[in-house]
Motif scaffolding. Structure first.
Motif, mmCIF file in Angstrom:
data_model
loop_
_atom_site.group_PDB
_atom_site.id
_atom_site.type_symbol
_atom_site.label_atom_id
_atom_site.label_comp_id
_atom_site.label_asym_id
_atom_site.label_seq_id
_atom_site.Cartn_x
_atom_site.Cartn_y
_atom_site.Cartn_z
ATOM 1 N N PHE A 151 0.856 -1.187 0.000
ATOM 2 C CA PHE A 151 0.000 0.000 0.000
ATOM 3 C C PHE A 151 0.894 1.240 0.000
ATOM 4 O O PHE A 151 1.768 1.365 0.861
ATOM 5 N N GLY A 152 0.701 2.127 -0.983
ATOM 6 C CA GLY A 152 1.567 3.297 -1.023
ATOM 7 C C GLY A 152 1.272 4.229 -2.177
ATOM 8 O O GLY A 152 0.189 4.207 -2.767
ATOM 9 N N ILE B 109 0.218 -8.169 -3.851
ATOM 10 C CA ILE B 109 -0.796 -7.361 -4.524
ATOM 11 C C ILE B 109 -0.375 -5.899 -4.420
ATOM 12 O O ILE B 109 -0.119 -5.400 -3.314
ATOM 13 N N ASN B 110 -0.292 -5.225 -5.552
ATOM 14 C CA ASN B 110 0.148 -3.840 -5.556
ATOM 15 C C ASN B 110 -1.045 -2.897 -5.378
ATOM 16 O O ASN B 110 -1.961 -2.890 -6.196
ATOM 17 N N ALA B 111 -1.003 -2.117 -4.316
ATOM 18 C CA ALA B 111 -2.051 -1.123 -4.050
ATOM 19 C C ALA B 111 -1.413 0.260 -3.936
ATOM 20 O O ALA B 111 -1.684 1.022 -3.019
ATOM 21 N N ASN C 7 -0.364 9.895 -4.448
ATOM 22 C CA ASN C 7 -1.166 9.818 -3.215
ATOM 23 C C ASN C 7 -0.438 10.344 -1.984
ATOM 24 O O ASN C 7 0.732 10.053 -1.756
ATOM 25 N N THR C 8 -1.171 11.109 -1.188
ATOM 26 C CA THR C 8 -0.795 11.379 0.201
ATOM 27 C C THR C 8 -1.575 10.388 1.063
ATOM 28 O O THR C 8 -2.449 9.671 0.567
ATOM 29 N N THR C 9 -1.295 10.363 2.348
ATOM 30 C CA THR C 9 -2.066 9.479 3.239
ATOM 31 C C THR C 9 -3.530 9.908 3.306
ATOM 32 O O THR C 9 -4.412 9.075 3.511
ATOM 33 N N ARG D 58 -9.362 5.301 -0.166
ATOM 34 C CA ARG D 58 -9.414 4.017 -0.883
ATOM 35 C C ARG D 58 -8.945 2.854 -0.008
ATOM 36 O O ARG D 58 -8.860 1.715 -0.481
ATOM 37 N N PHE D 59 -8.655 3.137 1.231
ATOM 38 C CA PHE D 59 -8.061 2.154 2.143
ATOM 39 C C PHE D 59 -8.948 0.911 2.324
ATOM 40 O O PHE D 59 -8.469 -0.226 2.234
#
Length: 197
Positions: free
Chosen positions: A7-8, A37-39, A44-46, A52-53
């Motif tokens: 996630f990033g 799995i690439n997310a 993106n910022t946090t 979308r988290f």
């Protein structure tokens, strides 16, 4: 097979000449017993990632999640206050579960190519990630200091874009090795169940 969601931001999402994102591509080669799995979403910022988290991370019910943000949060043009950034990382970690979370500090930049980002500020965001790890008991990789301590760290930051932020093969080799090592440590500690044979 254990599922790992990465996630990033663009550091997670970039292909760098590979058929799929280089981070998860390299991890899949290093660790055949895991599904990666690439997310990652570029830019993106946090704050944006929070929206979308649930869909991109929690809905997948992964065994482990790597979280790598800070390059955009700390930048002048997308700025997210340090305290808000820390709260967001904390919220991600608590919802996933600390024992299933690997927090990764953002990488340093080549400041001569990155007018909107400084290593001094990135170091503060890296420290915030470290603090969340300490407060929650989640797993931690200090990517910032591993890279920054290399005498040739600017060379390690050269990627396809050569913009001092989006690093290439050499940087990803270091990052994926750190993640693979951490996953092995977690397995040995038996903090996540081994996949059923």
């Amino acid at each position: 097979m254990l599922e790992v969601v990465c996630f990033g931001d663009s550091i997670t999402a970039r292909n760098e000449g590979y058929p799929t994102p280089i981070l998860t591509y390299k991890l899949s080669l290093k660790m055949k017993d895991y599904k990666f799995i690439n997310a990652g979403v570029s830019g993106n910022t946090t704050e944006q990632a929070m929206q979308r988290f649930n869909k991109d991370v929690l809905a997948r019910c992964p065994d482990i999640v790597t979280i790598l943000f800070g390059a955009n949060d700390s930048s002048l043009h997308k700025f997210v206050e340090l305290e808000s950034f820390k709260q967001n990382i904390n919220e991600f970690t608590k919802k996933i579960g600390p024992l299933k979370t690997i927090l990764i500090t953002p990488a340093p930049v080549d400041e001569s190519l990155q007018p909107n980002r400084s290593n001094e500020r990135l170091q503060q965001y890296a420290q915030a990630v470290k603090e969340v790890s300490g407060e929650t008991g989640s797993h931690f990789i200090d990517f910032f200091h591993v890279l920054y301590s290399e005498p040739n760290y600017r060379e390690l930051l050269i990627g396809e874009k050569d913009d001092g932020l989006h690093f290439g093969e050499a940087g990803y080799e270091i990052l994926t090795s750190l993640i693979a090592q951490k996953l092995q440590e977690i397995h040995i500690d038996k903090k996540i169940p081994k996949s059923a044979e």
